[in-house]
Design an enzyme around this catalytic site. Structure first.
Site, mmCIF file in Angstrom:
data_model
loop_
_atom_site.group_PDB
_atom_site.id
_atom_site.type_symbol
_atom_site.label_atom_id
_atom_site.label_comp_id
_atom_site.label_asym_id
_atom_site.label_seq_id
_atom_site.Cartn_x
_atom_site.Cartn_y
_atom_site.Cartn_z
ATOM 1 N N ASP A 33 15.947 -2.815 -0.217
ATOM 2 C CA ASP A 33 15.078 -1.813 0.418
ATOM 3 C C ASP A 33 15.887 -0.730 1.125
ATOM 4 O O ASP A 33 15.692 -0.452 2.314
ATOM 5 C CB ASP A 33 14.138 -2.484 1.450
ATOM 6 N N GLU A 208 3.638 0.590 -1.746
ATOM 7 C CA GLU A 208 4.369 0.302 -0.500
ATOM 8 C C GLU A 208 5.609 1.176 -0.431
ATOM 9 O O GLU A 208 5.801 2.061 -1.269
ATOM 10 C CB GLU A 208 4.734 -1.192 -0.455
#
Ligand code: NAG
Ligand code: NAG
Ligand code: NAG
Ligand code: NAG
Ligand code: NAG
Ligand code: NAG
Ligand code: NAG
Ligand code: NAG
Ligand code: NAG
Length: 583
Positions: A33, A208
């Site tokens: 991420d 997301e």
């Protein structure tokens, strides 16, 4: 004529000099991420943050001046008081999820969420979103305590508009109420404005990982969709107004390796930034998936060049191991910071007065006093105090009272050798054990331990404690075992090997190597006598391919639930890179 050929010659030189290749991943191993920025005011330096889940210290911050040589400069979470929830969250998918790093007017910001992934999807206390700040990211201690704000979702990302208003985008638990949400946040008092649902993505699962950018009169929104697995992708939308409506890119996704046969898979979760020459770049998470489907190192950080012309949509180059594209000239690594260059070899001798560098991490918060450098009478070693719990613990998902004595570092090479030398002279009780582990989480790890048992009652391959009879002489055994929940997995060889005669009374070196990209090899031998190292067994990386984290390599000490707490001494901690496989 002379001028033009000179010009051509010059252009060729320029092209050769600047169109070079580079290699992905730029942050190999457990660095998922990614979020990165470029700060001209800080000596033209790039800074990246990545997710750390239950590993502590957390949110590693890496810095580079050329996008290639990355140094670990600090951990943004280094004090347990910043995130007490690390020890109350259950389940290995809990903890610190995606962080976003940004810089504004002399301050670095990291915005993130601590997720209690064991709570019901609609529980309002499932997400703890917060901001931490630093005026000097080269120093872990400089990162502030959290400023919490009310956002019941994750993947929170800040965006300051021209008028100074701070917007936070994030996403809700997609099973409950899908979509990318936006709030305003007042940093002074933590007050948030009403939530606006700005985009739901293209209809794939789990919209997301949003980030907002303003360019040429548009607000550009990039998000991740498809889940952080084989269908992972980056999609975009843009609007003239920050609250929308957002028009999707006509040909989403903008970046994915889904449905390809690339070695790099699961590409998505992108952040965008510009270098000193105004070239655009994207970082994305990716995995290197072996022929058997394994990727024990988990989600890593890759880099790809982006062309983003005025008023147009950005165009991304696909992520592969060998990339060609424009990149800043090679420069020296950043100066300062607490850690070392990612990918460097490590030989740690735990000299007195030294401290554990930022590469050393634990599963959850470190128990004070369990790790002592050069304890009296034990120079150049790390004293470990055994924990009652082994690496699995009672239920494989909770923090253990008294912790789990385990000190580790990330695996950052496909091929490597990791070893440590152990003093086992104080192991006296049945099932007292010290060993090395390749560890993904409490329910996924392979361990080679030296464990005490009796000839009449050798240590078990499973179970807890045993017959502690005082009349039995205990002897050490070598035990290779582990645990996994991966359903396709065939359990590895379990080995209980009697201790070779001749090794007793000596310090023992335990070693984990990657035999190839799919398997780990475990061996043991008396310290300092490499020719006597014995192969104990192998275990597949497929059993450690699960969830959101990546493999750690480390040393543990446990009584496996028994009495007879002991201290053991680790020396010659060594991590030797042996190769990076990128295609
Ligand atoms: C860089 O070089 C590669 C092959 O060497 C070539 O395919 C590519 O088009 C070049 N890119 C640029 C921007 O010149
Ligand atoms: C959460 O969802 C469950 C089942 O879907 C429901 O029973 C419960 O009332 C919900 N709780 C809240 C706080 O909305
Ligand atoms: C947080 O925000 C939600 C709506 O987004 C609201 O229902 C809730 O009451 C707020 N909680 C606090 C503690 O302010
Ligand atoms: C997102 O989907 C929900 C229904 O699931 C809908 O109510 C909402 O209007 C959608 N949002 C946008 C921005 O299209
Ligand atoms: C990039 O990868 C995607 C997915 O595999 C593929 O559809 C696309 O054609 C690739 N683009 C290029 C320029 O190779
Ligand atoms: C990959 O292929 C599947 C099946 O054809 C399709 O449903 C999916 O949308 C594709 N994914 C991407 C990102 O192109
Ligand atoms: C660890 O301890 C638990 C009990 O707490 C036990 O059930 C388990 O078998 C042990 N094994 C491993 C591999 O951790
Ligand atoms: C072992 O010895 C200790 C004290 O020396 C005693 O307290 C304990 O009961 C003995 N245990 C067994 C199983 O005999
Ligand atoms: C990797 O090594 C293991 C153990 O030696 C072996 O079983 C496996 O076939 C090897 N895999 C590859 C792809 O070479």
């Amino acid at each position: 004529m002379i001028f033009s050929s000179a010009l051509v010659f010059f252009l060729i030189l320029e092209t050769q000099a600047r169109n070079s290749t580079y290699r992905n991943p730029i942050l190999p191993g457990f660095h998922p991420d990614p979020s990165c920025i470029f700060i001209a005011d800080w000596d033209d330096t790039f800074f990246c943050a990545s997710s750390s889940f239950l590993v502590f210290p957390g949110i590693p911050i890496h810095a580079s001046r050329d996008l290639q040589k990355w140094k670990l400069i600090s951990n943004a979470l280094s004090r347990p008081t910043q995130v007490p929830g690390i020890d109350t969250a259950k389940r290995a998918t809990s903890g610190i999820w995606a962080s976003t790093i940004r810089y504004r007017e002399g301050t670095f910001y990291v915005v993130t969420s601590l997720v209690y992934d064991d709570y019901p999807k609609n529980a309002t206390n499932r997400f703890d979103s917060f901001i931490i700040t630093s005026k000097n990211p080269y120093n872990s201690a400089s990162w502030s305590d959290p400023i919490h704000f009310n956002f019941s979702g994750y993947d929170t990302s800040p965006f300051w508009d021209d008028d100074g208003t701070l917007y936070i985008t994030g996403t809700h638990a997609w099973e409950v109420e899908p979509g990318i949400q936006m709030i305003t946040l007042d940093m002074q008092d933590g007050r948030v404005g009403n939530e606006v649902n700005i985009w739901n993505g293209t209809g794939a699962s789990a919209p997301e990982g949003p980030h907002l950018y303003k360019k040429d009169g548009y607000y550009y929104l990039i998000i991740a969709e498809g889940g952080t697995g084989p269908g992972h992708m980056a999609t975009m939308a843009r609007s003239k107004s920050i609250t929308g409506p957002y028009d999707p890119h006509p040909h989403n996704p903008v970046l994915t390796n889904a449905n390809s046969t690339q070695y790099f898979q699961n590409v998505g979760h992108v952040d965008l930034f510009q270098d000193a020459n105004d070239n655009w770049w994207a970082v994305a998470l990716s995995v290197r998936q072996g022929p058997d489907g394994s990727y024990p190192m988990g989600r890593e950080t890759s880099l790809t060049p982006v062309t983003w012309n005025k008023g147009e949509w950005p165009i991304f180059q696909n992520v592969t191991g060998h990339m060609s594209g424009w990149y800043p000239e090679p420069k020296n690594p950043v100066e300062g910071g607490e850690g070392s260059l990612i990918g460097s070899a490590a030989h740690v001798d735990f000299a007195s007065e030294s401290s554990l560098g930022p590469e050393f991490v634990h599963w959850r918060v470190r128990v004070d006093g369990s790790y002592v450098i050069s304890a009296p009478g034990h120079a150049n070693s790390l004293q470990l105090s055994s924990s009652l719990s082994n690496l699995t613990g009672r239920d494989g998902r909770s923090a253990e009272p008294g912790g789990q004595t385990f000190i580790s570092r990330r695996q950052v090479h496909s091929l490597f050798s990791f070893s440590a030398t152990l003093d086992i002279s104080s192991l006296r009780s049945y099932e007292a054990e010290v060993g090395v582990s390749v560890f993904l989480d409490q329910l996924h790890h392979w361990d080679l331990g030296i464990v005490m048992g009796s000839l009449a009652s050798p240590p078990k391959t499973s179970g807890y404690g045993g017959p502690a009879s005082n009349s039995t002489t205990l002897v050490p055994y070598l035990r290779l075992r582990g645990i996994t929940t991966v359903p396709t997995f065939v359990f590895p060889d379990l080995h209980i090997v009697p201790f070779p005669t001749g090794w007793s009374g000596q310090k023992i070196t335990l070693q984990i190597t990657a035999s190839n990209i799919t398997h780990y090899t475990f061996s043991a031998g008396p310290a300092g006598q490499e020719s006597l190292m014995q192969h104990i067994g192998t275990a597949p990386g497929l059993g450690l391919t699960w969830g959101f984290t990546g493999t750690l390599l480390g040393v543990y000490a446990t009584t496996n639930g028994g009495l007879g707490k002991f201290k053991t001494y680790v020396s010659d901690w060594e991590y030797v890179p042996q190769g990076q496989v990128v295609d």
